[in-house]
Design an enzyme around this catalytic site. Structure first.
Site, mmCIF file in Angstrom:
data_model
loop_
_atom_site.group_PDB
_atom_site.id
_atom_site.type_symbol
_atom_site.label_atom_id
_atom_site.label_comp_id
_atom_site.label_asym_id
_atom_site.label_seq_id
_atom_site.Cartn_x
_atom_site.Cartn_y
_atom_site.Cartn_z
ATOM 1 N NE ARG A 1 -4.319 -1.329 0.304
ATOM 2 C CZ ARG A 1 -4.477 -2.438 -0.426
ATOM 3 N NH1 ARG A 1 -3.555 -2.809 -1.290
ATOM 4 N NH2 ARG A 1 -5.577 -3.164 -0.313
ATOM 5 C CD GLU B 1 -3.153 2.623 -5.469
ATOM 6 O OE1 GLU B 1 -4.085 2.002 -5.995
ATOM 7 O OE2 GLU B 1 -2.237 2.070 -4.852
ATOM 8 C CG HIS C 1 -3.129 -1.371 -6.897
ATOM 9 N ND1 HIS C 1 -3.579 -0.709 -5.789
ATOM 10 C CD2 HIS C 1 -3.056 -2.677 -6.536
ATOM 11 C CE1 HIS C 1 -3.763 -1.570 -4.792
ATOM 12 N NE2 HIS C 1 -3.456 -2.775 -5.238
HETATM 13 C C1 GLV Z 1 -5.027 -5.466 -3.317
HETATM 14 O O1 GLV Z 1 -4.375 -4.486 -3.326
HETATM 15 C C2 GLV Z 1 -5.509 -6.140 -2.171
HETATM 16 O O2 GLV Z 1 -5.304 -5.697 -1.019
HETATM 17 O O3 GLV Z 1 -6.169 -7.159 -2.346
#
Ligand code: GLV
Length: 317
Positions: free
Chosen positions: A236, A265, A283
């Protein structure tokens, strides 16, 4: 039939399953809903199937209708949901662990390789057509024989370790608590981040976003690394203080950076775009058809289990 709001468009096969078991509200245009829109659309719903861009904060939770009993997040991470506020209102929150471990660990390796081997510059040169092979052309960092530090040795961290070992890397890690020998699988534990950061050549961030890990990579902790480190983040954006990171990049303290996730994001701090040693992806951690299918199925199972039993195996609050 139970009514469920699905905040984002899912794969067709997953939506077909949902249509058979619930009365769904689908997002056919795949818009990103505001918090007010989620509150409004879910007012007669028994549950909500959310995704990472839905910011379900305290204020949103407090305004949800009493009917909403479960929020199933289409992700292993759940930093977008205020768990405490949900618990206070007796709303169960669930996530989708395991099914995305391999796909995300693959992307973590791609970040490590892409950053270490100067992929951004390589692609640019190849497209320019005016490159020539030479002994010292685009020299990168070799993975074999180097030390990988994994911050957060959960399922994904361990899957990264397994892959990196196959590349000949020595694995070091920090985690809130030391793993047992079997899970550790030869990795070297550091009980604090200074000890970890000061010995490694490459860092892979794989911990969850929590109050404790927010901006864990900051001006002070960036000084723990030796010059020329490669830093990657497939977890993250919250874990990185962007201003401090950009300063370290400018000062050439970091050899390269690999990022799949960002603060705020889909925005990406424009400073990152100015550096040719920053390898960025939008991502893509869990973005394979199998994984996205499995994640949706598990998010559906989670709600289904809760409706049927009042409990859920993947409850996180
Ligand atoms: C993706 O970023 C997740 O946390 O599944």
């Amino acid at each position: 039939m139970k009514k469920v709001l699905i905040t984002r468009k899912l794969l067709k096969s997953n939506e077909e399953r949902i249509a058979k078991i619930w009365k769904p509200i689908f997002n056919t245009k795949d818009e990103i809903y505001s918090q007010n829109k989620i509150i409004e659309l879910s007012k007669d719903c028994d549950g909500i199937l959310t995704s990472i861009l839905d910011k379900i904060d305290e204020n949103t939770i407090n305004k949800l209708s009493d009917k909403v009993r479960v929020i199933s997040n289409f992700a292993v991470g759940f930093g977008n949901i205020d768990l405490k506020a949900a618990s206070k209102r007796n709303i169960v929150v669930t996530n989708t662990p395991d099914v995305l471990t391999d796909a995300t660990a693959d992307i973590a390796m791609l970040l490590i390789l892409g950053a270490s081997r100067r992929v951004v510059e390589g692609i640019k040169w190849a497209k320019n057509k005016n490159w020539k092979w030479s002994v010292d052309f685009l020299i990168g960092k070799q993975l074999s024989g180097s030390k990988l530090g994994i911050l957060g040795m959960g399922r994904i961290g361990r899957a990264v370790a397994k892959r990196a070992k196959a590349f000949g890397m020595e694995i070091h890690y920090h985690n809130r608590s030391r793993l047992n020998q079997e899970l550790e699988a030869g990795a070297i534990y550091h009980n604090n981040i200074q000890s970890l950061f000061s010995v490694i050549d490459v860092l892979s961030i794989n911990c969850p976003a929590t109050k404790e890990t927010e901006k864990i990579i900051n001006k002070k902790t960036l000084n723990f690394f030796s010059k020329g480190v490669v830093i990657t983040n497939s977890a993250r954006g919250d874990m990185i203080d962007d201003d401090a990171m950009l300063e370290a990049l400018k000062d050439k303290k970091i050899f390269a950076l690999g990022l799949d996730v960002y603060n705020g994001e889909p925005n990406i701090h424009p400073g990152y775009l100015e550096h040719s040693n920053v390898f960025i992806l939008p991502h893509l951690g869990s973005a394979t058809e199998k994984t996205r299918y499995d994640m949706a199925n598990l998010a559906i199972d989670n709600i289904d289990e809760f409706f049927k039993t009042g409990k859920c195996t993947n409850k996180v609050n």
